[in-house]
Design a protein around this motif. Structure first.
Motif, PDB file in Angstrom:
ATOM      1  N   HIS A  93       0.851  -1.189   0.000  1.00  0.00           N
ATOM      2  CA  HIS A  93       0.000   0.000   0.000  1.00  0.00           C
ATOM      3  C   HIS A  93       0.889   1.242   0.000  1.00  0.00           C
ATOM      4  O   HIS A  93       2.087   1.146   0.275  1.00  0.00           O
ATOM      5  N   TYR A  94       0.286   2.376  -0.335  1.00  0.00           N
ATOM      6  CA  TYR A  94       1.064   3.601  -0.527  1.00  0.00           C
ATOM      7  C   TYR A  94       0.473   4.735   0.283  1.00  0.00           C
ATOM      8  O   TYR A  94      -0.730   4.997   0.223  1.00  0.00           O
ATOM      9  N   GLN A  95       1.345   5.416   1.042  1.00  0.00           N
ATOM     10  CA  GLN A  95       0.890   6.572   1.818  1.00  0.00           C
ATOM     11  C   GLN A  95       1.530   7.840   1.265  1.00  0.00           C
ATOM     12  O   GLN A  95       2.763   7.918   1.145  1.00  0.00           O
ATOM     13  N   VAL A 119       5.254   9.124  -2.367  1.00  0.00           N
ATOM     14  CA  VAL A 119       4.476   8.111  -1.653  1.00  0.00           C
ATOM     15  C   VAL A 119       5.442   7.109  -1.022  1.00  0.00           C
ATOM     16  O   VAL A 119       6.502   6.826  -1.575  1.00  0.00           O
ATOM     17  N   GLU A 120       5.063   6.599   0.148  1.00  0.00           N
ATOM     18  CA  GLU A 120       5.858   5.549   0.783  1.00  0.00           C
ATOM     19  C   GLU A 120       5.154   4.212   0.619  1.00  0.00           C
ATOM     20  O   GLU A 120       3.969   4.073   0.935  1.00  0.00           O
ATOM     21  N   GLN A 161       3.896  13.522   6.723  1.00  0.00           N
ATOM     22  CA  GLN A 161       3.215  12.280   6.372  1.00  0.00           C
ATOM     23  C   GLN A 161       2.372  11.916   7.587  1.00  0.00           C
ATOM     24  O   GLN A 161       2.828  12.088   8.714  1.00  0.00           O
ATOM     25  N   ASP A 174      -4.134   8.086   4.946  1.00  0.00           N
ATOM     26  CA  ASP A 174      -3.649   6.766   5.340  1.00  0.00           C
ATOM     27  C   ASP A 174      -3.002   6.133   4.097  1.00  0.00           C
ATOM     28  O   ASP A 174      -2.960   6.752   3.033  1.00  0.00           O
ATOM     29  N   SER A 175      -2.528   4.909   4.213  1.00  0.00           N
ATOM     30  CA  SER A 175      -1.997   4.223   3.027  1.00  0.00           C
ATOM     31  C   SER A 175      -3.152   3.581   2.247  1.00  0.00           C
ATOM     32  O   SER A 175      -4.168   3.213   2.831  1.00  0.00           O
ATOM     33  N   LEU A 196      -4.781   4.997  -5.158  1.00  0.00           N
ATOM     34  CA  LEU A 196      -3.785   6.037  -4.882  1.00  0.00           C
ATOM     35  C   LEU A 196      -3.947   7.263  -5.773  1.00  0.00           C
ATOM     36  O   LEU A 196      -3.983   8.390  -5.291  1.00  0.00           O
TER      37      LEU A 196
END
Ligand code: C2E
Ligand code: MG
Ligand code: MG
Ligand code: MG
Length: 296
Positions: free
Chosen positions: A43-45, A60-61, A260, A266-267, A273
């Motif tokens: 998933h990406y946050q 994005v993380e 962040q 959230d992710s 995304l």
């Protein structure tokens, strides 16, 4: 344990609290299988700007998401520890990196128009493997994701374990354009002189510092010190775990530019995304392609 392809990595002296071992093995076996079949999610946050265009994503993380049937309550941090303990971390981190680069490459048009970096976590154990930098280069070549848009995050405490191989990998990666972030900064007790010698570009301030920003108490003095330090060492700084408007305001005042946290987003799975990022820009329907969201 050869029958299940697992063995305990030599972890002497790592001094980490691990889950009770009777509960770890079934989890490790299940994780091994999930890695082999690719049955894990990423998933990406969003990482956002705190400046006047506040809330715009700059990157994005990628965060591992997996639920174990052996241990449904295990956290991602717990999983990472088990993966390190059973020598699965290298395969796991490589899978996440490959998946994240492939997802980002598939959405390259959107990423390019939104000017996004991709941040991926890497275990300190992996960084200490001699071929690590070359494996990263291989994944970038395979997926077509540009090195300049990749940030590798490694925690301060893991970097604190002195390793010439790890330092060599960091230098190689940076020479190739990849940026390095020191994750959970402020919790690992690095000395300032050591910090100046770690090849790095970004500090991610640990969320415990941000959590301590509350309207009923003074801001933690270390936050101002870290903001000043990052400026003088010419490092970008990201505040993690921002959950309230008040925290965002205090961080902006202290000179933080990036943040962040749940206050922003959230992710999400990759399919959600781009629409989240577009909403953030007020660009819904403004022609940014959402790409092909089928899973890899
Ligand atoms: P991290 O890299 O420091 O990632 C930030 C963690 O904080 C994530 O937890 C994220 O979901 C959570 N978070 C984000 N915003 C907020 C907020 O506003 N408040 C709070 N309380 N938490 C927030 P997550 O996903 O559970 O991951 C935990 C840790 O596991 C990560 O910490 C990272 O160190 C590690 N990790 C995750 N994915 C990977 C991976 O693929 N490889 C490796 N080696 N480590 C990973
Ligand atoms: Mg991280
Ligand atoms: Mg962190
Ligand atoms: Mg962390």
């Amino acid at each position: 344990r050869a029958d299940v392809g697992l063995y305990r990595a030599k972890q002497a002296g790592r001094n980490r609290t691990v889950l009770e071992s009777s509960r770890q093995l079934p989890l490790a076996v299940e994780l091994r299988e999930a890695i082999d079949t690719g049955a894990l999610d990423v998933h990406y946050q969003p990482i956002v700007s705190l400046s006047e265009d506040g809330g715009q994503a700059v990157g994005v993380e990628a965060l591992l998401r997996w639920s174990s049937s052996a241990q449904p309550d295990v956290t991602t941090e717990g999983l990472i520890r088990v993966a390190e303990e059973y020598d699965l971390i290298s395969d796991l981190d490589e899978l996440v990196l490959r998946r994240a680069c492939a997802d980002a490459a598939r959405l390259q048009d959107s990423f390019a128009q939104l000017d996004l970096t991709l941040n991926v976590n890497v275990s300190g154990l992996e960084l200490a493997e001699s071929d690590y930098a070359d494996r990263v280069s291989g994944i970038l070549a395979d997926t077509g994701w540009p090195a300049e848009q990749l940030v590798l995050e490694v925690t301060e405490s893991e970097l604190a374990a002195e390793s010439q191989t790890a330092l060599g990998n960091l230098h190689k990666l940076r020479d190739r354009g990849v940026r390095i972030a020191i994750d959970d900064f402020g919790t690992g007790y690095s000395s300032l002189s050591r910090l100046a010698t770690i090849p790095s570009d970004i500090l991610k301030v640990d969320q415990s510092f941000v959590a301590a920003i509350r309207s009923d108490s003074p801001a933690p003095p270390l936050l101002g010190v870290i903001a000043a330090l990052s400026k003088s060492l010419d490092l970008q700084v990201i505040a993690e775990g921002v959950e309230t408007e008040y925290q965002a305001a205090v961080l902006t005042e202290l000179g933080f530019a990036l943040a962040q946290g749940y206050h922003y987003s959230d992710s999400h799975p990759v399919a959600e995304l781009i629409s989240d990022l577009n909403d953030r820009r007020g660009l819904v329907g403004a022609g940014i392609p959402e790409g092909d969201h089928t899973a890899t």
